[in-house]
Design an enzyme around this catalytic site. Structure first.
Site, PDB file in Angstrom:
ATOM      1  N   GLU A 278      19.844 -52.381   1.509  1.00  0.00           N
ATOM      2  CA  GLU A 278      19.510 -53.607   0.781  1.00  0.00           C
ATOM      3  C   GLU A 278      20.558 -54.692   1.030  1.00  0.00           C
ATOM      4  O   GLU A 278      20.229 -55.863   1.192  1.00  0.00           O
ATOM      5  CB  GLU A 278      19.386 -53.299  -0.718  1.00  0.00           C
ATOM      6  N   GLU A 281      19.894 -56.030   4.344  1.00  0.00           N
ATOM      7  CA  GLU A 281      18.682 -56.861   4.297  1.00  0.00           C
ATOM      8  C   GLU A 281      19.004 -58.245   3.724  1.00  0.00           C
ATOM      9  O   GLU A 281      18.532 -59.266   4.228  1.00  0.00           O
ATOM     10  CB  GLU A 281      17.611 -56.162   3.442  1.00  0.00           C
ATOM     11  N   CYS A 298      13.949 -51.275  -6.764  1.00  0.00           N
ATOM     12  CA  CYS A 298      14.146 -49.862  -7.109  1.00  0.00           C
ATOM     13  C   CYS A 298      13.445 -49.459  -8.393  1.00  0.00           C
ATOM     14  O   CYS A 298      13.421 -48.297  -8.745  1.00  0.00           O
ATOM     15  CB  CYS A 298      15.617 -49.496  -7.154  1.00  0.00           C
ATOM     16  N   SER A 318      12.591 -56.927  -1.929  1.00  0.00           N
ATOM     17  CA  SER A 318      13.246 -56.174  -0.863  1.00  0.00           C
ATOM     18  C   SER A 318      12.273 -55.123  -0.349  1.00  0.00           C
ATOM     19  O   SER A 318      11.492 -54.559  -1.113  1.00  0.00           O
ATOM     20  CB  SER A 318      14.498 -55.492  -1.417  1.00  0.00           C
ATOM     21  N   LYS A 357       8.329 -43.688 -12.465  1.00  0.00           N
ATOM     22  CA  LYS A 357       8.670 -42.958 -11.243  1.00  0.00           C
ATOM     23  C   LYS A 357       7.572 -41.965 -10.875  1.00  0.00           C
ATOM     24  O   LYS A 357       7.424 -41.604  -9.717  1.00  0.00           O
ATOM     25  CB  LYS A 357      10.007 -42.228 -11.415  1.00  0.00           C
ATOM     26  N   GLU A 360       5.179 -44.027  -9.045  1.00  0.00           N
ATOM     27  CA  GLU A 360       5.740 -44.360  -7.735  1.00  0.00           C
ATOM     28  C   GLU A 360       5.603 -43.192  -6.755  1.00  0.00           C
ATOM     29  O   GLU A 360       5.178 -43.367  -5.615  1.00  0.00           O
ATOM     30  CB  GLU A 360       7.207 -44.749  -7.877  1.00  0.00           C
ATOM     31  N   GLU A 365       1.881 -45.126  -0.316  1.00  0.00           N
ATOM     32  CA  GLU A 365       2.934 -45.537   0.619  1.00  0.00           C
ATOM     33  C   GLU A 365       4.040 -44.484   0.728  1.00  0.00           C
ATOM     34  O   GLU A 365       4.870 -44.558   1.632  1.00  0.00           O
ATOM     35  CB  GLU A 365       3.596 -46.848   0.146  1.00  0.00           C
ATOM     36  N   CYS A 503      18.105 -48.265 -16.648  1.00  0.00           N
ATOM     37  CA  CYS A 503      17.612 -46.883 -16.726  1.00  0.00           C
ATOM     38  C   CYS A 503      18.187 -46.096 -17.903  1.00  0.00           C
ATOM     39  O   CYS A 503      17.562 -45.150 -18.375  1.00  0.00           O
ATOM     40  CB  CYS A 503      17.939 -46.135 -15.446  1.00  0.00           C
TER      41      CYS A 503
END
Ligand code: SF4
Ligand code: SF4
Ligand code: SF4
Ligand code: FES
Lengths: 574, 162
Positions: A278, A281, A298, A318, A357, A360, A365, A503
């Site tokens: 990141e 990037e 994230c 990102s 999560k 996710e 993907e 978190c």
């Protein structure tokens, strides 16, 4: 200052405080079911009623301000009778399912019924029968256990700005539901789980994968690889009676091995890896005129939020996968190759503070070569605690152990990912190195720390003026995105966490998550950062080796293939 | 009658007529849209939400609070059941139950074949005939569960015949 009396004892209070605030400060518990700290009271449940001398009726303490000379009786016979009646009425339309309920022993309604001495059923009649909503990969809703306190609706709207759910219908048919009573999976719900944390009953819970993990542990053909997120080690202890903020990293590692996990890794390792990708990037975008500000990627609730509400800003996200997904990807590729394992025979489990999560991990993907998921199952902190209890793990007496190589090594830069501002601080530490070739003199970037909903800073890196912002809670994120949409262009990098505070306050954390416990967890993370010596992601030796031996360079072809992805506009009922 | 009213109603055209509508305009707007379409579709709800800056869940919540809104198109035969006091006393609850069973839908819904839609109304103003139902505006007086079955059967036959 206001002089008043609580249960015949004199007490001082501030002007404008509610009766509830003052009574709590006096060490007395008055129960609440619909009250949320920091949000405007709705007065929906009325179990918080107290008697005030001279007032004709009982008053709801959560919304009633104190006044000079007020005489309050918190547990007068009248107040107690009223509370008991309210609970009895709620129970009259509530299933008697405690023994089989996910919230058994951790339920406000059950606890109140016990405290108020409800021992018989006073009100009969037909109970409502709703279908459970099991459509979501992350959140289960059982309206039969709902007491219509409205907390979930308010958190979803006022904190998260999502408004996936609301009160539907009226009278005896009133219930909480989505637009058109559809499944949560096709609603705008971002799976954050903040509604679970405030729900007083078992009406909301995470979709559990404990069974799947137990099956994998019992399957001799599978290698079970587990990785735990940065924040979990400072919250899990609370489930076992340890004070908030106790770091149980090594003990959790030992317990995971005890229950049969073959390899124990630390997701803070891939947090370090995320920073390498990141950070590179960001530098690449700044140098090559890419879309700015770059937004972190994230937090999966946040990703879905952008896909639904801000698809015009998708290019700003990102392309880095989250640490969880990077871990899954390197387990099923590099690790499998090194160990000579078939990726299909690896069962990879993440332990996460987060319900999103789960969503996710199930995204198309996030598959290994399109065949098997990179992450096979996600357990929240709460589910891990359940699993440990099932297997008789006593965290209070176990000896700590260390995580396995190669993905068990982490720096504290990866560890502070668990708090809002942590990703930003870790990124700044490494971006400075990337740009200047030198270490940042003072590694502490205090401006981005803390629990405020929005933090901003301007940095000067070798003459390059960089604007950064950190937001947590999607309502706060939306405000910043609206500014960006309206043309604000002084920011280069924005960290967004779905849950307020990051978190450590995630929707999968222990149920008594409140401001005090979150503050203690936050301190614990920065305590580690203060005491340990490896504090920058680029100094993680196994991250360096992974690049040398496998990935090549950050943003290289292999990284691109394994560690990056793209997201697209999502059509839901908004 | 102008040709305009024969065209398919257009949700955006309706919304354009209320450029400055605020949140307090929600209910009249829902009424207007239902008037035009016969029901509130998902597309309409989402469009109204965009227009007023309200989430779809909230609009659905408000709309389900009132009996007058429906979320499925009207059936070819629209059945209204009176649940006013007089009809209630004379057994309209059993009539409603019988209708739900005969049609296999809840109030506010439309049968899969699109033939019947069911609606509960507060009072049809025909208390002398209680309990009363209407089908496409035609009144049926002194209805019993047994009569419900016959009424529905007759309309099914009529539909098959045409
Ligand atoms: S929600 Fe609470 S009271 Fe209801 S069944 Fe579960 S534990 Fe019992
Ligand atoms: S999980 Fe989050 S987005 Fe989904 S309903 Fe709950 S609070 Fe709203
Ligand atoms: S689901 Fe839980 S939080 Fe939401 S209204 Fe029902 S009881 Fe309250
Ligand atoms: S907590 Fe005060 S009314 Fe519910």
């Amino acid at each position: 200052m206001v002089q008043m009396e609580i249960n015949k004892r004199p007490f001082e209070a501030q002007e404008g405080e509610t009766i509830l605030d003052v009574v709590r400060r006096a060490g007395i518990t008055v129960p609440t079911l619909c009250h949320i700290e920091g949000l405007t009271p709705t007065g929906a449940c009325r179990v918080c009623v107290v008697e005030v001398e001279g007032m004709p009726g009982l008053v709801p303490s959560c919304s009633y301000p104190v006044a000079q000379g007020m005489k309050i009786y918190t547990h007068s016979p009248r107040a107690i009778r009223a509370r008991k009646t309210i609970i009895e009425l709620l129970l009259a339309d509530h299933p008697d399912d405690c023994l089989y309920c996910v919230r058994n022993n951790r339920c406000d309604l059950q606890g109140l019924a016990a405290d108020l001495g409800v021992r018989t059923q006073h009100y009969g009649g037909e109970k409502s029968a709703y279908r459970e909503d099991v459509s979501s990969p992350a959140i289960i809703r059982d309206p039969n256990k709902c007491i219509l306190c409205g907390k979930c609706v308010r958190v979803c709207e006022e904190i998260q700005g999502v408004s996936a759910i609301d009160f539907i219908g009226r009278g005896s048919r009133a219930h909480i539901g989505t637009a058109f009573d559809e499944g949560l999976n096709v609603s705008s719900c971002v799976n954050c789980g903040q509604c679970i944390l405030v729900c007083p009953t078992g009406a909301l819970s995470e979709r559990s994968y404990v069974k799947e993990v137990l099956e994998a542990l019992n399957n001799p053909d599978l290698t079970v690889v587990v990785s735990h997120a940065p924040s979990v080690s400072v919250t899990l202890g609370e489930e076992f009676g340890l004070p908030a903020g106790t770091d149980v990293d090594g003990i959790m590692c030992a317990a995971l091995r005890q229950i049969g996990c073959d390899y124990v890794f630390d997701t803070a390792f891939t947090a370090d890896l995320t920073i390498m990708e990141e950070g590179s990037e960001l530098v690449h975008r700044i140098k090559n005129g890419g879309a700015l500000p770059m937004l972190t990627s994230c937090s999966p609730g946040w990703i879905k939020f952008v896909e639904e509400f801000y698809p015009d800003l998708l290019d700003n996200l990102s392309t880095c996968k989250s640490p969880q997904q990077m871990m899954g990807a390197v387990i099923k590729s590099f690790f499998a190759e090194r160990m000579g394992l078939d990726p299909k025979r690896i069962f990879s489990v993440s332990i996460m503070p987060c319900t999103a999560k789960k969503f996710e991990a199930a995204r198309p993907e996030m598959m290994h070569e399109g065949e098997t998921p990179d992450v096979d199952a996600v357990l929240t902190t709460r589910e891990l605690a359940r699993l440990f209890r099932m297997r008789g793990m006593d965290l209070k007496t176990m000896e700590p152990e260390t995580a396995d190589t190669p993905f068990g090594e982490r720096t504290t830069a990866g560890k502070i990912f668990g708090a809002s501002g942590g990703v930003m601080e870790a990124a700044i530490r490494s971006a400075y190195m990337l740009i200047t070739g030198e270490e940042l003199g003072d590694l502490n970037v205090k401006a981005v720390r803390g629990l405020e909903g929005r933090k901003e800073a301007r940095l000067n890196i070798n003459g390059l003026d960089v604007g950064v912002a950190v937001v947590s809670g999607l309502g706060n994120a939306a405000k910043l995105l609206d500014e960006i949409r309206a043309g604000r262009n002084d920011l280069h990098f924005v960290e967004v966490m779905t849950c307020p505070g990051g978190c450590i306050a995630g929707g999968g954390q222990p149920l008594d998550t409140d401001l005090t416990s979150v503050q203690a967890r936050l301190r614990a993370l920065y305590q580690l950062d203060e005491t340990e010596t490896k504090r920058t992601s680029h100094s993680n030796e196994w991250v360096q080796r992974l690049y040398r031996e496998y990935l090549g360079a950050p943003l290289g072809e292999k990284s691109h293939h394994l560690l990056h992805t793209h997201y697209a506009k999502r059509e839901v009922l908004l | 009658m102008t040709t305009e009213t024969l065209e398919k109603p257009d949700i955006n055209a309706i919304l354009e007529r209320h450029p400055d509508a605020g949140r307090d305009a929600l209910i009249p707007l829902l009424q207007e849209v239902q008037e035009a379409f016969g029901f509130l579709s998902r597309e309409s709800v989402v469009a109204i939400g965009r227009h007023l800056g309200l989430p779809a869940s909230k609009i659905y919540g408000v709309a389900t609070f009132y009996n007058q809104f429906r979320f499925q198109p009207l059936g070819r035969y629209h059945v209204q059941v009176c649940r006013g006091t007089a009809c209630h006393v004379k057994g309209s609850f059993n009539v409603l139950t019988a209708l739900k069973q005969a049609l296999k839908v809840e109030a506010g819904q439309t049968t899969r074949d699109g033939l019947f839609s069911l609606e509960v109304v507060a009072c049809l103003g025909a208390c002398g005939l209680a309990p009363v139902i209407t089908v496409n505006g035609e009144f049926f007086a002194g209805v019993t569960p047994a009569k419900v079955d016959k009424i529905i059967r007759d309309f099914r036959k009529e539909a098959e015949a045409s």
